[in-house]
Design an enzyme around this catalytic site. Sequence first.
Site, PDB file in Angstrom:
ATOM      1  N   PHE A 174      15.622  41.292  22.649  1.00 55.68           N
ATOM      2  CA  PHE A 174      15.073  40.107  21.993  1.00 55.68           C
ATOM      3  C   PHE A 174      14.893  38.944  22.964  1.00 55.68           C
ATOM      4  CE2 PHE A 174      17.045  42.605  18.659  1.00 55.68           C
ATOM      5  CZ  PHE A 174      16.014  42.665  17.741  1.00 55.68           C
ATOM      6  N   HIS A 227      -2.173  26.161  16.075  1.00 57.54           N
ATOM      7  CA  HIS A 227      -3.011  26.108  17.269  1.00 57.54           C
ATOM      8  C   HIS A 227      -3.899  27.351  17.410  1.00 57.54           C
ATOM      9  CE1 HIS A 227      -1.072  22.532  19.403  1.00 57.54           C
ATOM     10  NE2 HIS A 227      -0.533  22.605  18.201  1.00 57.54           N
ATOM     11  N   ASN A 256      17.270  25.399  29.339  1.00 56.36           N
ATOM     12  CA  ASN A 256      16.927  26.713  28.795  1.00 56.36           C
ATOM     13  C   ASN A 256      15.814  26.517  27.784  1.00 56.36           C
ATOM     14  OD1 ASN A 256      16.553  29.120  27.613  1.00 56.36           O
ATOM     15  ND2 ASN A 256      18.660  29.443  26.962  1.00 56.36           N
TER      16      ASN A 256
HETATM   17  C1  LIG Z   1      -1.754  17.308  23.427  1.00 57.42           C
HETATM   18  C2  LIG Z   1      -0.491  17.980  22.996  1.00 57.42           C
HETATM   19  N1  LIG Z   1       0.496  18.159  23.900  1.00 57.42           N
HETATM   20  C3  LIG Z   1       1.652  18.768  23.571  1.00 57.42           C
HETATM   21  C4  LIG Z   1       1.876  19.245  22.304  1.00 57.42           C
HETATM   22  C5  LIG Z   1       3.193  19.879  21.985  1.00 57.42           C
HETATM   23  O1  LIG Z   1       3.091  21.231  21.637  1.00 57.42           O
HETATM   24  P1  LIG Z   1       4.287  21.898  20.778  1.00 57.42           P
HETATM   25  O2  LIG Z   1       4.097  21.474  19.364  1.00 57.42           O
HETATM   26  O3  LIG Z   1       4.082  23.371  20.963  1.00 57.42           O
HETATM   27  O4  LIG Z   1       5.552  21.420  21.330  1.00 57.42           O
HETATM   28  C6  LIG Z   1       0.899  19.084  21.326  1.00 57.42           C
HETATM   29  C7  LIG Z   1       1.123  19.567  19.956  1.00 57.42           C
HETATM   30  O5  LIG Z   1       0.265  19.646  19.120  1.00 57.42           O
HETATM   31  C8  LIG Z   1      -0.317  18.425  21.667  1.00 57.42           C
HETATM   32  O6  LIG Z   1      -1.265  18.211  20.754  1.00 57.42           O
END
Ligand SMILES: Cc1ncc(COP(=O)(O)O)c(C=O)c1O
Length: 388
Positions: A27, A187, A246
């Site tokens: 895992f 996303h 981590n």
């Molecule tokens: C421009 C941008 N940077 C960083 C992030 C952070 O990503 P995560 O939600 O995976 O931490 C986001 C999240 O939508 C974002 O829009």
Amino acid sequence: MFYDLASSSWGQEEHNAIQRVVDCGQFTMGPEVESFETQFAAYHKKKYAVMVNSGSSANLIAVAALCHKKNDPWQRGDEIIVPAVSWATTYHPLQQYGLRLKIIDIELDTLNADTGALEAAIGPRTRGLVGVSILGNPARLDVMRKFCDDHNLVFLEDNCESADAELGDIKAGAFGDIGTFSFFYSHHMATMEGGMLITDDTELADLARCLRNHGWTRNLRKESAVFESSEMDRFEAYRFILPGYNVRPIEMAGAIGKEQLKKLPEMTAVRRDNLAVFKSLFERDERFIIQRENGVSSSFCFPIILNPALKPNRSRIFAALEDADIGFRIITGGCITRHDVIRHFDYKTVGSLPNANIAHDFGFFTGNHPRDLTPQITGLYTTLDNAF
Ligand SMILES: Cc1ncc(COP(=O)(O)O)c(C=O)c1O
């Protein structure tokens, strides 16, 4: 919900990938993550990809790596140019590493940094630029790349919102010295939680691998650019060389990522079909400012700015969206200087950021998904039309 912000892009393939990991019993980060990294790097025509547990972690590790480079590391008090509109965790690692923000305005039509403001932002301590492509629409990444080359700046690309977008033949995220990605639920690719860094720089890739993993040397190549191996390494499981974290991904996220990457071009094509429907309704309506594409957008969402000249009442529009069961959010968190967190930052703005403030006060977005949204987008238009 009639029109939600996001929906699952998983099918049987992702479920099978999870089962594969369960059956195998490993895992923690292992071969699934490693092969996903190899495939993701190849997709972006980059040498290295390093997976982490979120896009925010990717930004953190990127900034940390740039602060631990052997030559010319970013140092406390150095200035980094950033756009006024981005996600909070674009900025937070810069604050945490003692860097000073130089905040520039955005273009109202693309929502990306106004590259015309770059020259005015530069000063004796300027060391880098963070380029962000907002909600699927590539920023002027080519102009930013050249600006950084001309001024000897590091170009960090936060591409967490624009996987699979393109400018010329180059994928967004691949212009920077490091590019970062998010695989959070809503996303373009979703691995539960997850993120990635890509780079061609061997030292930065090794630093990222070390920093994501307690700051130890395990999993680093013997001939690594960031430490000198010793006789003891064969026996030593624990050798710490950097103040790391981590932020490793779990193995399932790697396995799911491989399935999502296979589907990515098709998912982007469907998003773009939805974008065409959205544009056909909104593009010529002067009540709404919508994103002008720069290059090829991978259309994360549909941002809309209510034309401020018409003095719209956004609260009334939001109430109408709620009544119509349509999900919405303000554009990528709005203008960073309008948030309470800014009091923790050392920063300067270039000008008064008029466009970022308009986006903050008059903007919002609704979701795009990798499935046909024609009825939802049509319903959105009717709802806004009536509310106006
Ligand atoms: C421009 C941008 N940077 C960083 C992030 C952070 O990503 P995560 O939600 O995976 O931490 C986001 C999240 O939508 C974002 O829009």
